[in-house]
Design a protein around this motif. Structure first.
Motif, PDB file in Angstrom:
ATOM      1  N   VAL A 248      17.073 -27.102  45.686  1.00 35.57           N
ATOM      2  CA  VAL A 248      17.822 -25.866  45.468  1.00 35.57           C
ATOM      3  C   VAL A 248      17.517 -25.311  44.084  1.00 35.57           C
ATOM      4  O   VAL A 248      17.045 -26.029  43.194  1.00 35.57           O
ATOM      5  N   LYS A 249      17.774 -24.039  43.930  1.00 36.19           N
ATOM      6  CA  LYS A 249      17.596 -23.385  42.633  1.00 36.19           C
ATOM      7  C   LYS A 249      18.954 -23.195  42.001  1.00 36.19           C
ATOM      8  O   LYS A 249      19.813 -22.486  42.530  1.00 36.19           O
ATOM      9  N   ILE A 250      19.170 -23.842  40.857  1.00 38.40           N
ATOM     10  CA  ILE A 250      20.464 -23.822  40.194  1.00 38.40           C
ATOM     11  C   ILE A 250      20.369 -22.942  38.948  1.00 38.40           C
ATOM     12  O   ILE A 250      19.506 -23.186  38.084  1.00 38.40           O
ATOM     13  N   PRO A 251      21.205 -21.910  38.851  1.00 33.39           N
ATOM     14  CA  PRO A 251      21.152 -21.030  37.676  1.00 33.39           C
ATOM     15  C   PRO A 251      21.283 -21.816  36.370  1.00 33.39           C
ATOM     16  O   PRO A 251      22.178 -22.656  36.229  1.00 33.39           O
ATOM     17  N   GLY A 252      20.382 -21.553  35.456  1.00 33.62           N
ATOM     18  CA  GLY A 252      20.417 -22.214  34.159  1.00 33.62           C
ATOM     19  C   GLY A 252      19.759 -23.579  34.130  1.00 33.62           C
ATOM     20  O   GLY A 252      19.567 -24.158  33.063  1.00 33.62           O
TER      21      GLY A 252
END
Length: 326
Positions: A248-252
């Motif tokens: 997944v792409k996690i902000p920050g």
């Protein structure tokens, strides 16, 4: 092998529900012939099974359990012909201490033993459980074997802990799958009822250990390929390690790969369901164990990784509270 699987499919359909697809009375005219073929074929030689033949025997055992479940009390005339064989299969290849004689055996033998103990409990249900004196005697024998098995499981857990800590190179597998043993015990407790209470002090610690096992989750660097696969609904599974991973792409934080030990999650659900079955079957006799079980299951009602764990834990708390108030 294929004939066995075809008959199971005919009786049970795709297995998506717990309901049989065929009424018992439709099977009764063919019951004697089917059981004769099973007895002369896959289930005919309990003492000479090797790893290569175990797969066929497991199929035969599954057919036997399925047929008995469908026909119910009509299986009673055949019970004495098949239960001794199942009890032999349950212990095949094991030492008097309950450990595999062949340390290098593959998982097929453990699956064979697990299928046998599960089928034995299903046959007991078919012939009436507590109403059958023959099964009550056999059930006690099964549970004595379970106590031996749990003692072995404790030894294996100690060896595994030493291996995980780098203190030993030993690698020993359970002689039977734990989930099969737990399901069989739950089924037997429902039939023996109050007579099962004597076994709870040995069984419960294993269930509580599973329920309270640490959630094994890790996060590592991911990549675009993994992210694309996750977006397509694909899950990376490692059967040997018992894990599932998604990216997944996690902000920050960027792209991360999250790995969850699904074996631990499944075992939590199995433990909660088994505790429910025992508490429901024993009623007030479960009261001495209610506090420990409630303490283990209440946190799982809010278990964030799996809805089945939450549901089974919540369901189990009802008979636990009833037992405590009895």
């Amino acid at each position: 092998y294929h004939a066995c699987n075809a008959l199971i499919s005919f009786l049970r359909g795709d297995g998506s529900t717990n309901e049989n697809c065929v009424e018992g009375e439709l099977m009764v005219p063919y019951l004697g012939a089917i059981l004769q073929v099973l007895g002369e074929g896959p289930l005919g030689k309990a003492s000479s099974i090797n790893q290569e033949g175990a797969v066929l025997v497991v199929s035969g055992i599954n057919v036997l359990a399925c047929v008995a479940n469908v026909v119910g009390k009509d299986f009673e005339p055949y019970y004495a012909n098949f239960m001794p064989g199942l009890l032999s299969f349950m212990k095949i290849g094991l030492s008097p201490q309950g450990m595999p004689v062949n340390a290098g055996e593959d998982s097929s033998m453990a699956i064979l033993r697990g299928s046998a103990i599960e089928a034995a409990s299903i046959l007991g249900q078919a012939v009436g459980g507590k109403e059958s004196p023959a099964f009550l005697q056999d059930a006690t024998q099964i549970m004595q074997f379970v106590l031996l098995y749990l003692s072995c499981a404790n030894q294996i857990a100690t060896l595994q802990a030493a291996a995980d800590a780098g203190l030993s190179n030993a690698s020993v597998s359970l002689p039977l799958p734990m989930d099969k043993v737990q399901a069989s015990c739950a089924r037997i407790s429902g039939m023996m009822e109050e007579e099962f209470a004597q076994f709870m002090p040995a069984i419960l610690p294993h269930l509580l250990r599973q329920a309270k096992a640490k959630n094994d989750m890790s996060m590592s660097e991911g990549d675009e390929a993994g992210l694309d696969a996750t977006n397509k609904g694909e899950v990376e599974r490692d059967a040997e390690m018992g894990t599932e991973s998604m990216t997944v792409k996690i902000p920050g934080m960027g792209i991360k790969k999250i790995t969850v030990n699904t074996t631990v999650v499944q075992e939590k659900s199995q433990a909660a369901r088994a505790i429910y079955e025992h508490a429901y079957a024993l009623g007030g006799l479960f009261a001495p164990f209610s506090k420990l079980c409630a303490a283990a299951l209440i946190p799982l009602v809010s278990f964030q990784y799996n809805s089945e764990v939450r549901a089974t834990s919540a369901m189990a708390l009802a008979p636990i509270f009833d037992a405590a108030c009895a």
